[in-house]
Scaffold this motif. Structure first.
Motif, short mmCIF file in Angstrom:
data_model
loop_
_atom_site.label_atom_id
_atom_site.label_comp_id
_atom_site.label_asym_id
_atom_site.label_seq_id
_atom_site.Cartn_x
_atom_site.Cartn_y
_atom_site.Cartn_z
N TYR A 7 -2.44 6.41 2.55
CA TYR A 7 -2.18 5.76 1.36
C TYR A 7 -3.43 5.30 0.60
O TYR A 7 -3.67 5.42 -0.66
CB TYR A 7 -1.41 4.29 1.61
N ILE A 8 -4.53 5.45 1.54
CA ILE A 8 -5.73 4.77 0.96
C ILE A 8 -6.80 5.95 0.77
O ILE A 8 -6.90 6.63 1.92
CB ILE A 8 -6.53 3.74 1.89
N VAL B 47 -5.32 5.32 -4.72
CA VAL B 47 -5.68 4.14 -4.09
C VAL B 47 -6.95 4.13 -3.44
O VAL B 47 -7.24 4.68 -2.30
CB VAL B 47 -4.51 3.37 -3.05
N TYR B 48 -8.00 3.11 -3.72
CA TYR B 48 -9.31 2.86 -3.09
C TYR B 48 -9.39 1.34 -2.74
O TYR B 48 -8.97 0.70 -3.36
CB TYR B 48 -10.37 3.42 -4.02
N ILE B 49 -10.12 1.28 -1.57
CA ILE B 49 -10.57 -0.30 -1.08
C ILE B 49 -11.90 -0.30 -1.90
O ILE B 49 -12.74 0.57 -1.78
CB ILE B 49 -10.43 -0.41 0.13
N LYS C 109 -4.10 7.31 7.46
CA LYS C 109 -4.83 7.67 6.01
C LYS C 109 -4.04 8.40 5.09
O LYS C 109 -4.08 9.41 4.70
CB LYS C 109 -6.13 8.67 6.49
N ASP D 240 -4.05 1.41 7.69
CA ASP D 240 -3.62 2.68 7.28
C ASP D 240 -4.23 3.93 8.17
O ASP D 240 -4.98 4.76 7.99
CB ASP D 240 -4.13 3.07 5.86
N LEU E 21 0.84 -1.34 -0.09
CA LEU E 21 -0.06 0.15 0.05
C LEU E 21 0.90 1.42 0.03
O LEU E 21 0.48 2.28 -0.73
CB LEU E 21 -0.85 0.17 1.41
N SER F 287 0.77 3.84 -3.36
CA SER F 287 0.20 5.13 -3.31
C SER F 287 1.42 6.33 -4.11
O SER F 287 0.74 7.24 -4.21
CB SER F 287 0.17 5.60 -1.79
N ILE G 153 -9.32 -1.08 7.51
CA ILE G 153 -8.34 -0.03 6.94
C ILE G 153 -7.89 1.00 7.85
O ILE G 153 -6.77 1.49 7.69
CB ILE G 153 -9.35 0.80 6.03
#
Length: 411
Positions: free
Chosen positions: A310-311, A286-288, A308, A305, A277, A281, A301
């Protein structure tokens, strides 16, 4: 990934596996709710839900297979319309995206493959030649100098494979697993699961109407707006495995539910997840994208992370398209202002991205193997892809998933 299709026939009504403490709830569907779908095919006769089994195919498909031995033109286009989407949920699972992947559709596959026995060898040779040409053309990415520990690329398969006596090195679909060393049994299982997901997606899955998609449209935030490329990552069996009570888990996390209550979830985390991740990034937004609940996904998540960094966001079950069979489909068209030519989606089940096969990467399913290195080797492919002007075309050229539909897998 999320929702595992289960192609295994059962004379009894089927079940859906879920995380501990979850309940299964079945509801009847309101035909008015499903009118949003563009598929107006008459409904098949009612029968018990069986996940995805061989009997899940429509009567039209079964009749097509029966008539295939009667001089049917193999190039004839199928117009089957099976899957329809509903705004009403027919299955409620507390947490974890774990519907079952069909394990057997052997009868349909074998009958379908008989039609192509004369061309399979040529296809396999063509795929192999194209893969070799592509590997020769791709050069090492200069961006990899920014990565702390450079993963080994798919381009090194042959060198490593020879040193490890990789029996699969010449297989036309060896590239579906990025790890340069893999057991043949695991590879064959992944190949079968991927093929079944492709057959379902291409032969049975019917997309929702434009009106339905508009109702689902969402706008997503970006941590770094300058990132032009976008990637959607599955959660369950891709990054984590939700453990049952009898399983030993690595991590225990508190999940905060919508009503304020809390419950503990036990998970295993795939090796190299946080490294993956962090490095990814740098090249993608990047999304889940998961078929599990919002509370479940957010708890995991927040652990992976916490800052917050990376996502950029989470898409969960309410952002999926649910078929009348109870399968959750991740349709990327619901994301506003998304350029599909610069987008990829990673999932361990093909049917989840069945409406955008060209953008999909079918990752090897993971449960608890502490020696797994798939994420480490997948990373370089994604970095290479990020440099391409059209990610979707690059992805199609590499995976050539549609050719796997007609490939005869040796038993």
């Amino acid at each position: 990934m999320d929702q595992t299709l289960n192609f295994k026939p059962s004379p009894k009504s089927s079940y859906f596996r879920s995380s501990p403490g979850s309940k299964l709830s079945f509801q009847s569907e309101d035909d008015r709710e499903t009118a949003l779908s563009s598929d107006f095919t008459p409904k098949p006769k009612p029968k018990p839900l069986q996940g995805m089994t061989t009997t899940t195919f429509s009567p039209e498909i079964e009749e097509t297979f029966k008539s295939s031995n009667k001089d049917v033109d193999v190039k004839k286009t199928r117009n089957t319309k099976l899957s329809r989407f509903s705004t009403q949920r027919i299955i409620t699972v507390n947490e974890g995206d774990k519907d079952e992947e069909p394990e057997q559709i052997e009868k349909e596959i074998q009958q379908y493959q008989i039609l192509y026995t004369d061309i399979i060898d040529d296809q396999a040779k063509t795929i192999e030649e194209q893969m070799k040409k592509m590997e020769e053309k791709i050069k090492v990415s200069p961006k990899l100098n920014k990565i702390k520990s450079k993963p080994i690329s798919m381009r090194n398969f042959q060198k490593i494979g020879e040193s490890k006596q990789d029996k699969l090195i010449d297989h036309p679909f060896r590239h579906l697993i990025f790890n340069p060393t893999i057991q043949e049994e695991i590879f064959q299982k992944h190949l079968r699961i991927t093929q079944r997901g492709l057959i379902y997606s291409k032969r049975c899955l019917k997309g929702p109407s434009d009106q339905f998609i508009e109702k689902k449209k969402i706008s997503l935030p970006k941590i770094n707006p300058q990132r032009l490329n976008t990637i959607f990552l599955d959660l369950d069996e891709t990054f984590v495995h939700a453990c049952l009570q009898k399983e030993n888990s690595q991590i225990k996390i508190n999940q905060i539910n919508d009503d304020g209550s809390q419950n503990e979830i036990n998970i295993n985390i795939r090796p190299y997840t946080q490294y993956f991740l962090q490095e990814l990034s740098q090249f993608y937004t990047v999304y889940i994208y998961t078929a599990s609940s919002q509370a479940y996904a957010s708890a995991i998540i927040n652990f992976l992370d916490p800052q917050k960094q990376y996502i950029s966001g989470i898409l969960h079950r309410t952002n999926c398209m649910e078929t009348k069979n109870g399968f959750f489909i991740k349709d990327l068209r619901i994301v506003a202002d998304l350029d599909l030519n610069k987008t990829l989606i990673v999932d361990n089940l093909v049917h989840s991205f069945g409406l955008q096969i060209e953008n999909g990467i079918p990752i090897l399913e993971w449960n608890d193997n502490v020696d797994d290195v798939e994420l480490k080797y997948l990373l370089e492919y994604l970095v290479d892809a990020s440099e391409q002007p059209n990610l979707k075309e690059f992805n199609v050229a590499h995976f050539q998933l549609e050719k796997l539909i007609d490939y005869i897998i040796q038993q």
